[in-house]
Design an enzyme around this catalytic site. Structure first.
Site, PDB file in Angstrom:
ATOM      1  N   CYS A   1     -28.211  66.949  78.670  1.00 21.39           N
ATOM      2  CA  CYS A   1     -26.968  67.450  79.263  1.00 21.39           C
ATOM      3  C   CYS A   1     -27.282  68.509  80.317  1.00 21.39           C
ATOM      4  CB  CYS A   1     -26.095  68.064  78.183  1.00 21.39           C
ATOM      5  SG  CYS A   1     -25.513  66.861  76.982  1.00 21.39           S
TER       6      CYS A   1
ATOM      7  N   CYS B   1     -31.803  68.108  68.413  1.00 25.99           N
ATOM      8  CA  CYS B   1     -30.375  67.822  68.535  1.00 25.99           C
ATOM      9  C   CYS B   1     -29.906  66.892  67.446  1.00 25.99           C
ATOM     10  CB  CYS B   1     -30.068  67.216  69.898  1.00 25.99           C
ATOM     11  SG  CYS B   1     -30.829  65.615  70.141  1.00 25.99           S
TER      12      CYS B   1
HETATM   13 FE1  SF4 Z   1     -25.187  68.369  75.295  1.00 23.04          FE
HETATM   14 FE2  SF4 Z   1     -26.028  69.412  72.953  1.00 23.04          FE
HETATM   15 FE3  SF4 Z   1     -25.784  70.944  75.173  1.00 23.04          FE
HETATM   16 FE4  SF4 Z   1     -23.621  70.012  73.894  1.00 23.04          FE
HETATM   17  S1  SF4 Z   1     -25.144  71.489  73.122  1.00 23.04           S
HETATM   18  S2  SF4 Z   1     -23.927  70.079  76.098  1.00 23.04           S
HETATM   19  S3  SF4 Z   1     -24.358  67.963  73.311  1.00 23.04           S
HETATM   20  S4  SF4 Z   1     -27.251  69.223  74.803  1.00 23.04           S
END
Ligand code: SF4
Length: 238
Positions: A204, A232
């Protein structure tokens, strides 16, 4: 895992270890037809695997988890891949109610505020949609590479994933970054241009950044957190 399943996984791992990724994918696509699935994040290892699947017209379902927070460059390479291979890569999205409640209560960038918030965000945007995507399948192809984490050196190319109750195949586990890059160039495969700017793994946008030569591969993810928290939930050992 039952003894029968354990023997089956070991048997597959022994066979796969003697085959090239292209041969391994072709063999497993035949053996697991209708039950084999590949998750892509459009990283260059995933693009190399997508090319191996699509250029051989293997019967493998390809999907991505669209978290809603991806880079524009990632959407671009997704479109280019659809065009180049005349395909439509499927998308799985977060549960609408769960993400709406989470963002409304916590705010759009709460993952910077606590590990709990970050893990909740990853659960809603990635882990739960992944479970939906994998449901009903027996074999999951991934782009994991040993270079990405010191814990992955001893991983077999085929293993049992107890969390998701599925067999996993990592065809490029032992490929180096140079080998992946050479394969991409050799076959004219579309790739994410962020890789040319120091991004090694691309997730992300708010949680991924470029690294410097010599940095740990994971230094580009969730850099504000303690190293031990950096997972994650997609791959239990990552
Ligand atoms: Fe993506 Fe995880 Fe960041 Fe949320 S916390 S934006 S799902 S990488």
């Amino acid at each position: 895992m039952s003894e029968i399943l354990e023997n089956k996984v070991q048997e597959l791992a022994a066979v796969a270890s003697k085959l090239s990724p292209q041969e391994g994918l072709a063999l497993l696509a035949k053996q697991f037809e209708g039950k084999i699935i590949f998750s892509t994040s459009f990283s260059w290892e995933d693009q190399a695997i997508a090319h191996m699947i699509l250029s051989q017209s293997l019967p493998v379902k390809i999907f991505t988890l669209d978290t809603g927070r991806m880079f524009n460059e990632t959407y671009y390479v997704w479109s280019r891949t659809n065009e180049q291979y005349n395909t439509k890569i499927e998308a799985y999205y977060p549960n609408q109610e769960a993400i709406q409640t989470f963002v409304s209560l916590k705010g759009p960038n709460s993952f910077y505020e606590s590990v709990d918030n970050r893990k909740s965000c990853c659960f809603i945007r990635k882990v739960e949609p992944l479970r939906r995507a994998l449901a009903g399948h027996s074999l999951w192809i991934t782009g994991l590479r040993a270079e990405h984490s010191p814990d992955r050196g001893d991983l077999p190319e085929i293993e049992w994933d107890e969390t998701n109750k599925i067999i996993k195949y990592h065809p490029l586990l032992h490929w180096t970054t140079d080998e992946v890059r050479a394969f991409i160039n050799q076959h004219g495969i579309p790739y994410n241009t962020l890789h040319d700017k120091g991004f090694v793994s691309i997730g992300c946008a708010p949680c991924t950044r470029a690294i410097q030569p010599g940095d740990d591969f994971r230094a580009g993810r969730w850099w504000w957190e303690d190293r031990t928290n950096k997972e994650c939930g997609l791959h239990a050992h990552s």
